[in-house]
Design an enzyme around this catalytic site. Structure first.
Site, PDB file in Angstrom:
ATOM      1  N   SER A 204      29.047   9.461  23.087  1.00 11.81           N
ATOM      2  CA  SER A 204      30.206   9.290  22.216  1.00 11.81           C
ATOM      3  C   SER A 204      30.840   7.932  22.493  1.00 11.81           C
ATOM      4  O   SER A 204      30.952   7.520  23.649  1.00 11.81           O
ATOM      5  CB  SER A 204      31.226  10.388  22.496  1.00 11.81           C
ATOM      6  OG  SER A 204      32.449  10.067  21.889  1.00 11.81           O
TER       7      SER A 204
ATOM      8  N   LYS B 296      36.403  21.888  14.492  1.00  9.48           N
ATOM      9  CA  LYS B 296      37.466  21.294  13.668  1.00  9.48           C
ATOM     10  C   LYS B 296      38.241  22.337  12.852  1.00  9.48           C
ATOM     11  O   LYS B 296      39.413  22.133  12.548  1.00  9.48           O
ATOM     12  CB  LYS B 296      36.881  20.237  12.724  1.00  9.48           C
ATOM     13  CG  LYS B 296      36.515  18.936  13.440  1.00  9.48           C
ATOM     14  CD  LYS B 296      36.100  17.874  12.447  1.00  9.48           C
ATOM     15  CE  LYS B 296      35.856  16.545  13.122  1.00  9.48           C
ATOM     16  NZ  LYS B 296      35.584  15.465  12.188  1.00  9.48           N
TER      17      LYS B 296
ATOM     18  N   ALA C 270      33.096  15.889   6.386  1.00 15.43           N
ATOM     19  CA  ALA C 270      33.402  14.475   6.147  1.00 15.43           C
ATOM     20  C   ALA C 270      33.491  14.194   4.644  1.00 15.43           C
ATOM     21  O   ALA C 270      34.358  13.421   4.200  1.00 15.43           O
ATOM     22  CB  ALA C 270      32.331  13.597   6.793  1.00 15.43           C
TER      23      ALA C 270
HETATM   24  P1  NAP Z   1      28.212  18.313   7.959  1.00 13.33           P
HETATM   25  O1  NAP Z   1      29.462  19.119   7.875  1.00 13.33           O
HETATM   26  O2  NAP Z   1      27.055  18.823   8.692  1.00 13.33           O
HETATM   27  O3  NAP Z   1      27.828  17.992   6.428  1.00 13.33           O
HETATM   28  C1  NAP Z   1      26.815  17.160   6.088  1.00 13.33           C
HETATM   29  C2  NAP Z   1      26.432  17.421   4.631  1.00 13.33           C
HETATM   30  O4  NAP Z   1      25.324  16.604   4.395  1.00 13.33           O
HETATM   31  C3  NAP Z   1      25.982  18.844   4.380  1.00 13.33           C
HETATM   32  O5  NAP Z   1      27.039  19.583   3.877  1.00 13.33           O
HETATM   33  C4  NAP Z   1      24.846  18.689   3.374  1.00 13.33           C
HETATM   34  O6  NAP Z   1      25.335  18.802   2.045  1.00 13.33           O
HETATM   35  C5  NAP Z   1      24.390  17.265   3.553  1.00 13.33           C
HETATM   36  N1  NAP Z   1      23.089  17.203   4.229  1.00 13.33           N
HETATM   37  C6  NAP Z   1      22.772  17.603   5.484  1.00 13.33           C
HETATM   38  N2  NAP Z   1      21.465  17.379   5.732  1.00 13.33           N
HETATM   39  C7  NAP Z   1      20.948  16.837   4.600  1.00 13.33           C
HETATM   40  C8  NAP Z   1      19.647  16.408   4.210  1.00 13.33           C
HETATM   41  N3  NAP Z   1      18.608  16.480   5.067  1.00 13.33           N
HETATM   42  N4  NAP Z   1      19.487  15.927   2.974  1.00 13.33           N
HETATM   43  C9  NAP Z   1      20.520  15.841   2.121  1.00 13.33           C
HETATM   44  N5  NAP Z   1      21.766  16.230   2.427  1.00 13.33           N
HETATM   45  C10 NAP Z   1      21.976  16.722   3.646  1.00 13.33           C
HETATM   46  O7  NAP Z   1      28.507  16.906   8.605  1.00 13.33           O
HETATM   47  P2  NAP Z   1      29.849  16.064   8.517  1.00 13.33           P
HETATM   48  O8  NAP Z   1      30.675  16.383   9.680  1.00 13.33           O
HETATM   49  O9  NAP Z   1      30.429  16.215   7.155  1.00 13.33           O
HETATM   50  O10 NAP Z   1      29.286  14.573   8.763  1.00 13.33           O
HETATM   51  C11 NAP Z   1      28.468  13.932   7.825  1.00 13.33           C
HETATM   52  C12 NAP Z   1      28.110  12.543   8.303  1.00 13.33           C
HETATM   53  O11 NAP Z   1      29.285  11.748   8.428  1.00 13.33           O
HETATM   54  C13 NAP Z   1      27.454  12.517   9.685  1.00 13.33           C
HETATM   55  O12 NAP Z   1      26.454  11.545   9.682  1.00 13.33           O
HETATM   56  C14 NAP Z   1      28.578  12.123  10.605  1.00 13.33           C
HETATM   57  O13 NAP Z   1      28.107  11.459  11.766  1.00 13.33           O
HETATM   58  C15 NAP Z   1      29.357  11.183   9.722  1.00 13.33           C
HETATM   59  N6  NAP Z   1      30.774  11.090  10.112  1.00 13.33           N
HETATM   60  C16 NAP Z   1      31.268   9.867  10.454  1.00 13.33           C
HETATM   61  C17 NAP Z   1      32.598   9.728  10.780  1.00 13.33           C
HETATM   62  C18 NAP Z   1      33.127   8.359  11.153  1.00 13.33           C
HETATM   63  O14 NAP Z   1      34.201   8.274  11.732  1.00 13.33           O
HETATM   64  N7  NAP Z   1      32.426   7.292  10.821  1.00 13.33           N
HETATM   65  C19 NAP Z   1      33.455  10.832  10.763  1.00 13.33           C
HETATM   66  C20 NAP Z   1      32.935  12.068  10.401  1.00 13.33           C
HETATM   67  C21 NAP Z   1      31.586  12.184  10.065  1.00 13.33           C
HETATM   68  P3  NAP Z   1      24.556  19.671   0.909  1.00 13.33           P
HETATM   69  O15 NAP Z   1      23.982  20.862   1.627  1.00 13.33           O
HETATM   70  O16 NAP Z   1      25.635  20.008  -0.027  1.00 13.33           O
HETATM   71  O17 NAP Z   1      23.514  18.795   0.308  1.00 13.33           O
END
Ligand code: NAP
Length: 403
Positions: A13, A56, A121
């Site tokens: 992290s 969360k 996110a």
């Molecule tokens: P999450 O709750 O697991 O959601 C990710 C979403 O992505 C899922 O709901 C799914 O949507 C889609 N997904 C997952 N695997 C996939 C695949 N193989 N192909 C296509 N779609 C896929 O994760 P999250 O917490 O929202 O985070 C998402 C991303 O944002 C991560 O990479 C995380 O590291 C990043 N993030 C960054 C920050 C920052 O501060 N920069 C903050 C938070 C999160 P569907 O099932 O609807 O397709």
């Protein structure tokens, strides 16, 4: 008491590093199993926490009070222990994405934005965009708007990736063909490792505005630090931390003609910056043995194939100094592997100064001819170019100056 990050499994992290820069307080990683969460939240020795996967939403039930943002989003990423021991919950990801959006030109009311993913996110991104009056289309694999009919939204001006597709260690994946969205102005990816995902490399190649998720990470931490310390931190401090972190995360890759000094300058540069040094040719030797022998037995194409595999592995890493083989620029596919996470520096040296011993290509092709072929390729790969015609120390100084 101190602060920290709460999650179930916390591998690497960047939060402790960012919080060290933000304030003079201790910041630890708290890995807590679901069965121990309640006891930790009630009795844990912390004054405040950041909260990550999978807690969360779970922590909502333990908060005596929520900020309006946390309430409307239904999830908390920051907890504050109040004087009476009760917990206050906020969501600073909202602020984090707002900062990322604004530094990339924002969005005007009525404009269309595509948000990839339907997880936590994506929800944050949607709320921020809707608060600006944008028309938000959430793209989900199983949704009404999906990766088949996405291209019907030809009027979209912004695309945000809020899925993990393209993230380390699965670099190179992308869900969208950006060239089919003609009105696109900007692409944002919440992923920050690598700093240029395939999606962002595509955006860059199309001349679009783009940025990764690191500013969001830093800005949400800044807002959390403000809550932790009850003081205000300027956006310019946030910018400084971002810049420092970006520099530390990037690899420094040296390219140039065989014998231009990539290994010796690379070693000295790594020592100066206290970074690990990796010589791509040495990695190839570990794989296939002596390079001239391998070349003679299998030919250049087989050698280049091995080299690409090695660069694929090294290019995904962070914070390395990497010396490459002189011919790595002959394969265009090596460019994204290096460019995704690196600053590429070309070393120049006058041709008469280049040694040829033990270098199969330099021995079989006149150096002038080799230079004429490769010079445009080095130019195309390099972010910076410096002369290495005197000492190693002088070359290192020049590199530090351009960086
Ligand atoms: P999450 O709750 O697991 O959601 C990710 C979403 O992505 C899922 O709901 C799914 O949507 C889609 N997904 C997952 N695997 C996939 C695949 N193989 N192909 C296509 N779609 C896929 O994760 P999250 O917490 O929202 O985070 C998402 C991303 O944002 C991560 O990479 C995380 O590291 C990043 N993030 C960054 C920050 C920052 O501060 N920069 C903050 C938070 C999160 P569907 O099932 O609807 O397709």
């Amino acid at each position: 008491m101190g602060f920290g990050l709460l999650g179930e499994h916390l591998s690497h992290s960047y939060s402790p590093q960012i919080h060290r820069e933000l304030g003079d307080y201790s910041y630890e990683l708290f890995e807590v199993a679901p069965s121990e969460l309640e006891s930790f939240l009630k009795n844990g020795a912390f004054s405040g926490l950041n909260v990550t996967i999978p807690y969360k939403k779970t922590v909502l039930a333990y908060c005596a009070e929520l900020s309006d943002t946390a309430k409307s989003m239904g999830c908390v990423n920051t907890l504050l222990r109040r004087g009476d021991g009760s917990l206050y919950g906020d969501n600073t990801d909202y602020h984090g994405f707002s900062w990322l959006l604004d530094r990339n030109g924002g969005i005007a009311p009525g404009q269309k934005a595509l948000v990839l993913g339907s997880g936590g996110a994506a929800g944050t991104v949607r709320r921020v965009l809707e608060s600006r009056g944008a028309q938000v289309i959430e793209i989900s694999r199983k949704g009404e708007n999906n990766y088949v009919n996405l291209y019907d939204h030809r009027d979209a001006v912004l695309l945000v990736n809020a899925t993990p597709v393209g993230m380390y260690p699965n670099n190179g994946g992308s869900l969208v063909d950006l060239s089919r969205l003609p009105k696109l102005r900007c692409v944002l990816d919440l992923i920050y490792n690598p700093c240029r995902t395939k999606l962002l490399l595509d955006a860059e190649a199309l001349g679009l505005q783009w940025e990764d998720g690191l500013p969001m990470l830093v800005a949400q931490a800044k807002r959390a630090a403000e809550l932790f310390t009850a003081s205000s931190i300027s956006d310019s401090r946030c910018e400084q931390i971002l810049c420092k972190l970006k520099k530390e995360m990037r690899n420094l890759v040296l390219i140039g003609m065989p014998g231009s000094g990539k290994s010796s300058v690379g070693q000295a540069l790594a020592a100066r910056l206290n970074r690990p040094f990796v010589d791509a040719d040495a990695e190839i030797v570990k794989e296939v043995g002596d390079i001239p022998t391998y070349f003679a037995q299998h030919g250049e194409e087989a050698f280049r194939q091995v080299e690409t595999q090695i660069l694929d592995r090294l290019g995904k890493a962070s914070g390395l100094v990497i010396a490459t083989g002189g011919g790595c620029v002959t394969r265009q596919e090596n460019y994204p592997l290096l460019h995704q996470n690196s600053t590429i520096i070309r070393l120049n040296r006058e041709l008469p100064l280049l040694p040829v011993e033990g270098r199969p290509i330099s021995q079989s092709t006149p150096l002038e001819e080799l230079f004429a072929k490769r010079d445009p390729l080095y130019r195309a790969f390099a972010d910076h170019s410096i002369n290495n015609d005197s000492t190693v120390e002088a070359a290192v100084e020049r590199i530090l100056e351009v960086l």
